[in-house]
Write a protein that holds these residues in place. Sequence first.
Motif, PDB file in Angstrom:
ATOM      1  N   LEU A  21       0.845  -1.184   0.000  1.00 36.06           N
ATOM      2  CA  LEU A  21       0.000   0.000   0.000  1.00 36.06           C
ATOM      3  C   LEU A  21       0.883   1.236   0.000  1.00 36.06           C
ATOM      4  CD1 LEU A  21      -2.743  -0.730   2.725  1.00 36.06           C
ATOM      5  CD2 LEU A  21      -3.129  -0.541   0.256  1.00 36.06           C
ATOM      6  N   ASN A  22       0.383   2.291  -0.596  1.00 35.25           N
ATOM      7  CA  ASN A  22       0.990   3.596  -0.459  1.00 35.25           C
ATOM      8  C   ASN A  22       0.818   4.042   0.995  1.00 35.25           C
ATOM      9  OD1 ASN A  22       0.942   6.676  -0.551  1.00 35.25           O
ATOM     10  ND2 ASN A  22       1.507   6.194  -2.652  1.00 35.25           N
ATOM     11  N   LEU A  23       1.829   4.665   1.593  1.00 35.06           N
ATOM     12  CA  LEU A  23       1.779   5.040   3.005  1.00 35.06           C
ATOM     13  C   LEU A  23       0.569   5.885   3.343  1.00 35.06           C
ATOM     14  CD1 LEU A  23       2.923   5.248   5.862  1.00 35.06           C
ATOM     15  CD2 LEU A  23       4.382   7.130   5.063  1.00 35.06           C
TER      16      LEU A  23
ATOM     17  N   ALA B 181      -4.784   6.607   5.900  1.00 34.59           N
ATOM     18  CA  ALA B 181      -6.203   6.972   5.796  1.00 34.59           C
ATOM     19  C   ALA B 181      -7.091   5.796   6.193  1.00 34.59           C
ATOM     20  CB  ALA B 181      -6.518   7.421   4.368  1.00 34.59           C
ATOM     21  N   MET B 182      -6.685   4.578   5.822  1.00 34.38           N
ATOM     22  CA  MET B 182      -7.450   3.387   6.197  1.00 34.38           C
ATOM     23  C   MET B 182      -7.411   3.171   7.707  1.00 34.38           C
ATOM     24  SD  MET B 182      -6.380   0.713   3.170  1.00 34.38           S
ATOM     25  CE  MET B 182      -7.257  -0.640   3.986  1.00 34.38           C
ATOM     26  N   ILE B 183      -6.238   3.363   8.310  1.00 29.10           N
ATOM     27  CA  ILE B 183      -6.106   3.221   9.762  1.00 29.10           C
ATOM     28  C   ILE B 183      -6.959   4.262  10.476  1.00 29.10           C
ATOM     29  CG2 ILE B 183      -4.486   3.439  11.702  1.00 29.10           C
ATOM     30  CD1 ILE B 183      -2.325   2.260   9.839  1.00 29.10           C
ATOM     31  N   ASP B 184      -6.980   5.472   9.939  1.00 27.60           N
ATOM     32  CA  ASP B 184      -7.792   6.543  10.525  1.00 27.60           C
ATOM     33  C   ASP B 184      -9.274   6.181  10.514  1.00 27.60           C
ATOM     34  OD1 ASP B 184      -7.909   9.422  11.496  1.00 27.60           O
ATOM     35  OD2 ASP B 184      -9.176   9.580   9.710  1.00 27.60           O
TER      36      ASP B 184
ATOM     37  N   GLY C 231      -6.960   6.567  -6.820  1.00 23.39           N
ATOM     38  CA  GLY C 231      -6.284   7.097  -5.639  1.00 23.39           C
ATOM     39  C   GLY C 231      -4.890   7.599  -5.950  1.00 23.39           C
ATOM     40  N   PHE C 232      -3.987   7.522  -4.958  1.00 23.57           N
ATOM     41  CA  PHE C 232      -2.587   7.962  -5.088  1.00 23.57           C
ATOM     42  C   PHE C 232      -2.468   9.469  -5.289  1.00 23.57           C
ATOM     43  CE2 PHE C 232      -3.037   3.802  -7.280  1.00 23.57           C
ATOM     44  CZ  PHE C 232      -2.501   3.008  -6.292  1.00 23.57           C
ATOM     45  N   SER C 233      -3.540  10.209  -5.028  1.00 24.95           N
ATOM     46  CA  SER C 233      -3.532  11.648  -5.311  1.00 24.95           C
ATOM     47  C   SER C 233      -3.647  12.490  -4.039  1.00 24.95           C
ATOM     48  CB  SER C 233      -4.694  11.992  -6.257  1.00 24.95           C
ATOM     49  OG  SER C 233      -4.728  11.118  -7.364  1.00 24.95           O
ATOM     50  N   GLU C 234      -3.518  11.854  -2.889  1.00 27.71           N
ATOM     51  CA  GLU C 234      -3.760  12.554  -1.629  1.00 27.71           C
ATOM     52  C   GLU C 234      -2.829  13.739  -1.400  1.00 27.71           C
ATOM     53  OE1 GLU C 234      -4.965   8.201  -0.913  1.00 27.71           O
ATOM     54  OE2 GLU C 234      -3.329   9.267  -1.907  1.00 27.71           O
ATOM     55  N   LEU C 235      -1.537  13.566  -1.703  1.00 29.26           N
ATOM     56  CA  LEU C 235      -0.570  14.629  -1.421  1.00 29.26           C
ATOM     57  C   LEU C 235      -0.813  15.885  -2.261  1.00 29.26           C
ATOM     58  CD1 LEU C 235       2.721  12.590  -0.942  1.00 29.26           C
ATOM     59  CD2 LEU C 235       1.202  13.511   0.808  1.00 29.26           C
ATOM     60  N   PRO C 236      -0.977  15.774  -3.599  1.00 30.82           N
ATOM     61  CA  PRO C 236      -1.267  16.985  -4.382  1.00 30.82           C
ATOM     62  C   PRO C 236      -2.583  17.647  -3.966  1.00 30.82           C
ATOM     63  CG  PRO C 236      -0.615  15.182  -5.813  1.00 30.82           C
ATOM     64  CD  PRO C 236      -0.812  14.602  -4.465  1.00 30.82           C
ATOM     65  N   MET C 237      -3.566  16.829  -3.601  1.00 33.52           N
ATOM     66  CA  MET C 237      -4.836  17.398  -3.173  1.00 33.52           C
ATOM     67  C   MET C 237      -4.693  18.116  -1.834  1.00 33.52           C
ATOM     68  SD  MET C 237      -7.649  14.550  -4.372  1.00 33.52           S
ATOM     69  CE  MET C 237      -8.024  14.347  -6.121  1.00 33.52           C
ATOM     70  N   ALA C 238      -3.836  17.576  -0.966  1.00 37.05           N
ATOM     71  CA  ALA C 238      -3.558  18.251   0.304  1.00 37.05           C
ATOM     72  C   ALA C 238      -2.858  19.582   0.054  1.00 37.05           C
ATOM     73  CB  ALA C 238      -2.695  17.350   1.187  1.00 37.05           C
TER      74      ALA C 238
ATOM     75  N   GLU D  28      -3.740  11.797  14.700  1.00 35.91           N
ATOM     76  CA  GLU D  28      -2.389  11.358  14.372  1.00 35.91           C
ATOM     77  C   GLU D  28      -2.271   9.838  14.412  1.00 35.91           C
ATOM     78  OE1 GLU D  28       2.206  11.741  16.116  1.00 35.91           O
ATOM     79  OE2 GLU D  28       0.540  12.794  17.074  1.00 35.91           O
ATOM     80  N   ILE D  29      -1.575   9.293  13.453  1.00 40.80           N
ATOM     81  CA  ILE D  29      -1.253   7.867  13.443  1.00 40.80           C
ATOM     82  C   ILE D  29       0.127   7.719  14.080  1.00 40.80           C
ATOM     83  CG2 ILE D  29      -0.990   5.790  12.031  1.00 40.80           C
ATOM     84  CD1 ILE D  29      -3.764   7.115  11.826  1.00 40.80           C
ATOM     85  N   THR D  30       0.196   7.074  15.222  1.00 42.59           N
ATOM     86  CA  THR D  30       1.463   6.979  15.931  1.00 42.59           C
ATOM     87  C   THR D  30       2.357   5.889  15.321  1.00 42.59           C
ATOM     88  OG1 THR D  30       0.732   5.320  17.546  1.00 42.59           O
ATOM     89  CG2 THR D  30       0.294   7.642  18.068  1.00 42.59           C
ATOM     90  N   TYR D  31       3.654   6.031  15.592  1.00 37.63           N
ATOM     91  CA  TYR D  31       4.625   5.049  15.062  1.00 37.63           C
ATOM     92  C   TYR D  31       4.338   3.668  15.643  1.00 37.63           C
ATOM     93  CZ  TYR D  31       9.050   3.372  13.162  1.00 37.63           C
ATOM     94  OH  TYR D  31       9.995   2.685  12.441  1.00 37.63           O
ATOM     95  N   LYS D  32       4.003   3.626  16.923  1.00 36.10           N
ATOM     96  CA  LYS D  32       3.686   2.344  17.567  1.00 36.10           C
ATOM     97  C   LYS D  32       2.448   1.731  16.924  1.00 36.10           C
ATOM     98  CE  LYS D  32       3.277  -0.824  20.848  1.00 36.10           C
ATOM     99  NZ  LYS D  32       4.195  -1.991  20.991  1.00 36.10           N
ATOM    100  N   GLN D  33       1.486   2.547  16.606  1.00 35.46           N
ATOM    101  CA  GLN D  33       0.229   2.079  16.028  1.00 35.46           C
ATOM    102  C   GLN D  33       0.439   1.441  14.661  1.00 35.46           C
ATOM    103  OE1 GLN D  33      -2.577   5.258  15.481  1.00 35.46           O
ATOM    104  NE2 GLN D  33      -4.300   3.918  15.007  1.00 35.46           N
TER     105      GLN D  33
END
Length: 315
Positions: free
Chosen positions: A81-83, A88-91, A133-140, A306-311
């Motif tokens: 998966l793209n990071l 977003a899925m974890i959120d 998908g794969f467009s989250e960063l430019p849209m942000a 926030e998605i934590t590193y541990k998570q």
Amino acid sequence: MKRLQQWLCVALLICGTGMAKSQQLVFTPQWAAQAQFVGFYVANSKGFYKEAGLDVAIKHPALSRPSSDYLQKGESQFITLNLVTAMAMIDRGAQLVNVFQASQQSNLLIVSHTPLKGMESLSGKKVGHWRAGFSELPMAMDKKYKLGIQWVPFLSHINLFISKAIDATLAMSYNEFFQLKLAGQRIKDDQVLHMRDIGYNVPEDGVYVTLDFYRKHKDEVQKFAEATRKGWEWAVANPEEALDIVMVTMRQSGIAGNMISQEWMMKEILKQLADKDTGKRTYKLEPASLKLANRILLESGLIKKEITYKQITQL
């Protein structure tokens, strides 16, 4: 002596039964067979998974189904998966664990028909983006700087840009960008905006498993990660043979691959294994990269917390 032989036979039978019942692990990348996934193909072809005691099958997804669907339905145990997609899925409640990070840099570009003097040149422009998908960063970026970009979805081709139905398009350096060149587009450096050069250098492909699988099969997960790392390192050291493995894999998947385009793709992918600043290939999700991704996605409202590193890594 007879009793010893009987015990040996029983022991062999038990061992043989255990091997017969060993679980086949299915790995599904997020797209059809191509050089983007060369390290996995090498690990499979060169027997690195078998050497680790794993029975791994590579199952590519249908273009109408994301790799995450295979994971959620138990058809695959490992997927790429793209990071930002994983975050977003974890959120949204998905329990995913990053167990291997191939990409350490962003391959995402914005290609324009006219020169770009920074992101402000995109204000009000029609820009093509992948429907999948794969467009989250430019849209942000668009949302943060209030550029008012008119986003035009496309499937997986470059026709919209070539026909000039749009002013610019998103592209991956290893894929669509090279397709544009092959199509005869004369693209100058000032027509290309690299997301990694304007503060959006978020790494892309990583390997994910479900939290439940991770907890129950930590040994298999570690072995898979180590064998996969070995595959990528072998590809870096042996690019010509690695490309041959890619072409064989594509033919076996029923895909007619162009060796020139696949060679370009593989070179780009292998370059992005290394950290931009240190030049090292760590194959793990770096805390700084996650921090950057969190900031971008939170600012744009694409994730709520926030998605934590541990998570995301369980480390």
